[in-house]
Motif scaffolding. Structure first.
Motif, PDB file in Angstrom:
ATOM      1  N   GLN A 291      34.672  35.953  37.356  1.00 42.99           N
ATOM      2  CA  GLN A 291      33.938  37.264  36.709  1.00 42.99           C
ATOM      3  C   GLN A 291      33.664  37.036  35.220  1.00 42.99           C
ATOM      4  O   GLN A 291      32.363  37.084  34.999  1.00 42.99           O
ATOM      5  CB  GLN A 291      34.729  38.469  36.874  1.00 42.99           C
TER       6      GLN A 291
ATOM      7  N   GLN B 152      40.943  51.374  36.163  1.00 44.25           N
ATOM      8  CA  GLN B 152      41.756  50.894  37.357  1.00 44.25           C
ATOM      9  C   GLN B 152      42.832  51.875  37.713  1.00 44.25           C
ATOM     10  O   GLN B 152      43.926  51.643  37.366  1.00 44.25           O
ATOM     11  CB  GLN B 152      42.086  49.540  36.684  1.00 44.25           C
TER      12      GLN B 152
ATOM     13  N   PRO C  55      33.454  47.495  41.248  1.00 44.73           N
ATOM     14  CA  PRO C  55      32.703  48.616  41.720  1.00 44.73           C
ATOM     15  C   PRO C  55      32.502  49.728  40.630  1.00 44.73           C
ATOM     16  O   PRO C  55      33.404  49.863  39.828  1.00 44.73           O
ATOM     17  CB  PRO C  55      33.693  49.010  43.001  1.00 44.73           C
TER      18      PRO C  55
ATOM     19  N   THR D 136      33.276  40.017  45.057  1.00 46.81           N
ATOM     20  CA  THR D 136      34.021  38.605  44.863  1.00 46.81           C
ATOM     21  C   THR D 136      34.370  37.689  46.199  1.00 46.81           C
ATOM     22  O   THR D 136      33.657  36.549  46.026  1.00 46.81           O
ATOM     23  CB  THR D 136      35.291  38.869  43.904  1.00 46.81           C
TER      24      THR D 136
ATOM     25  N   ARG E  63      35.630  50.093  34.936  1.00 47.27           N
ATOM     26  CA  ARG E  63      36.101  51.098  35.538  1.00 47.27           C
ATOM     27  C   ARG E  63      37.506  51.474  35.141  1.00 47.27           C
ATOM     28  O   ARG E  63      38.406  50.587  34.858  1.00 47.27           O
ATOM     29  CB  ARG E  63      35.891  50.680  37.218  1.00 47.27           C
TER      30      ARG E  63
ATOM     31  N   ARG F 277      43.176  36.403  45.594  1.00 47.01           N
ATOM     32  CA  ARG F 277      43.315  37.520  44.733  1.00 47.01           C
ATOM     33  C   ARG F 277      44.462  38.149  45.180  1.00 47.01           C
ATOM     34  O   ARG F 277      44.991  38.501  46.198  1.00 47.01           O
ATOM     35  CB  ARG F 277      41.777  38.573  45.184  1.00 47.01           C
TER      36      ARG F 277
HETATM   37  C1  NCD Z   1      36.806  43.787  39.236  1.00 43.42           C
HETATM   38  C2  NCD Z   1      38.145  43.442  39.652  1.00 43.42           C
HETATM   39  O1  NCD Z   1      38.477  43.278  40.972  1.00 43.42           O
HETATM   40  O2  NCD Z   1      38.776  43.049  38.663  1.00 43.42           O
HETATM   41  N1  NCD Z   1      35.776  43.757  40.153  1.00 43.42           N
HETATM   42  C3  NCD Z   1      35.061  42.591  40.638  1.00 43.42           C
HETATM   43  O3  NCD Z   1      35.695  41.567  40.711  1.00 43.42           O
HETATM   44  N2  NCD Z   1      33.865  42.600  40.478  1.00 43.42           N
HETATM   45  C4  NCD Z   1      36.655  45.018  38.358  1.00 43.42           C
HETATM   46  C5  NCD Z   1      37.186  46.443  39.009  1.00 43.42           C
HETATM   47  O4  NCD Z   1      37.651  46.200  40.127  1.00 43.42           O
HETATM   48  O5  NCD Z   1      37.083  47.564  38.525  1.00 43.42           O
END
Ligand code: NCD
Length: 319
Positions: A139, A225, A265, A59, A223, A108
């Motif tokens: 996303q 988390q 990831p 990102t 993933r 973020r």
């Molecule tokens: C995601 C996130 O950060 O929310 N990754 C991303 O932005 N590509 C998903 C994640 O961290 O598993």
């Protein structure tokens, strides 16, 4: 076309606005493939600051590249080296940056709602690059663009989202977007990873992977988390992979031309088999990354147009 000042979430966007971002992103995707370096001057003269209070690879890199390709001056604020580590609050940090007159702020943050709060305090356009378990709008937009390119449409599809739904801002934003575009959404995962009231989000809920992906056009894996879990919510990684990990054999339950997605990831051997993730006949994971740059270019371009027209109306400088 896109009347918003910020991009904080998919919530609040209209179908036509989503399509407008995707259509412009499609143009940028073609330009990016052309490989001519500096593509456009849409953000020339504007300053973009990226503030990432949480780890990011794709990102952050794609927002940086998107801004540079559009001619912006891009600054990455390294939170590890900033005054945040000395106890400064998010709002104080934001006000300090605001005083430097950025035009676009990409944020973020680990706390859900933090980016909305920040947007209410600053003068520039704010883009949410993921806030806690709340939203990750760019996303969902890049996922939508990838689906539209591969399936030729973005409605009347069956999309299965599998894994840690409860902690996933990617799932939340995707559920909202895919709902607005009138798709059939299925959520698959153990009850411990399913948000309360998942059915009320307009989705069907499954605890069995094969049943959930049966006949699906799109299978999106997520993933675990762990950073957002209070305790152990899955018995073991082996057990999780056995039940919810996607491999070619389980994917056979989906439509023969189903595509496999993952926001990254990725944890190979936990939510997805490594061979399947690398199989270019079904996996569109690399295209998702590619579309990420195009979608972020489109989103920043549209917000910058609004910024410039507001400034012109006021007859003064931006911010
Ligand atoms: C995601 C996130 O950060 O929310 N990754 C991303 O932005 N590509 C998903 C994640 O961290 O598993």
């Amino acid at each position: 076309m896109f009347p918003h000042r910020h991009l904080l979430g998919i919530a609040g966007l209209m179908r036509g606005e989503i399509e407008a971002i995707l259509d412009l992103a499609e143009e940028y995707a073609a330009l990016n493939r052309g490989g001519t370096g500096d593509h456009s001057s849409a953000l020339r003269g504007l300053t973009q600051i990226n503030m990432f209070f949480e780890a990011s690879t794709r990102t952050q890199a794609s927002f940086e590249l998107a801004g540079k390709r559009l001619g912006a001056t891009v600054m990455n604020m390294s939170v590890a080296q900033s005054s945040v580590k000395k106890g400064e609050t998010l709002i104080d940090t934001a006000m300090t940056l605001n005083a430097m007159h950025p035009d676009l702020l990409v944020v973020r943050h680990p706390a859900s709602g933090a980016v909305n709060l920040l947007a209410s305090k600053v003068n520039c356009a704010v883009l949410n690059a993921g806030d806690g378990r709340h939203e990750h709008p760019t996303q969902a937009l890049l996922d939508a663009l990838t689906i539209r390119r591969r399936k030729g449409r973005l409605s009347r599809l069956t999309v299965a989202i599998c894994g840690d739904i409860a902690h996933s801002r990617v799932a939340r934003s995707n559920i909202l977007l895919l709902g607005i575009m009138e798709n059939r959404i299925r959520l698959i995962g153990p009850p411990t990873l399913m948000p309360a009231g998942a059915e009320r989000m307009g989705a069907e809920v499954f605890q069995d992977l094969r049943a959930g992906i049966e006949g699906a056009d799109v299978v999106m894996m997520l993933r675990l988390q762990k950073e957002r879990m209070d305790g152990a919510l899955v018995p073991s990684m082996r057990e999780y992979y056995h039940r919810f990990g996607l491999d070619a054999e389980k994917l056979a339950a989906a439509k023969p031309d189903a595509i496999v997605m993952h926001p990254g990831p990725m944890n190979r051997g936990v939510e997805i088999d490594g061979l399947l993730a690398d199989d270019i006949n079904v996996s569109v994971i690399q295209e998702q990354v590619e579309m990420g740059v195009a979608v972020r270019m489109a989103a920043m371009d549209l917000l910058a147009r609004n910024l410039r027209s507001r400034t012109a109306e006021r007859g003064g400088a931006a911010c």
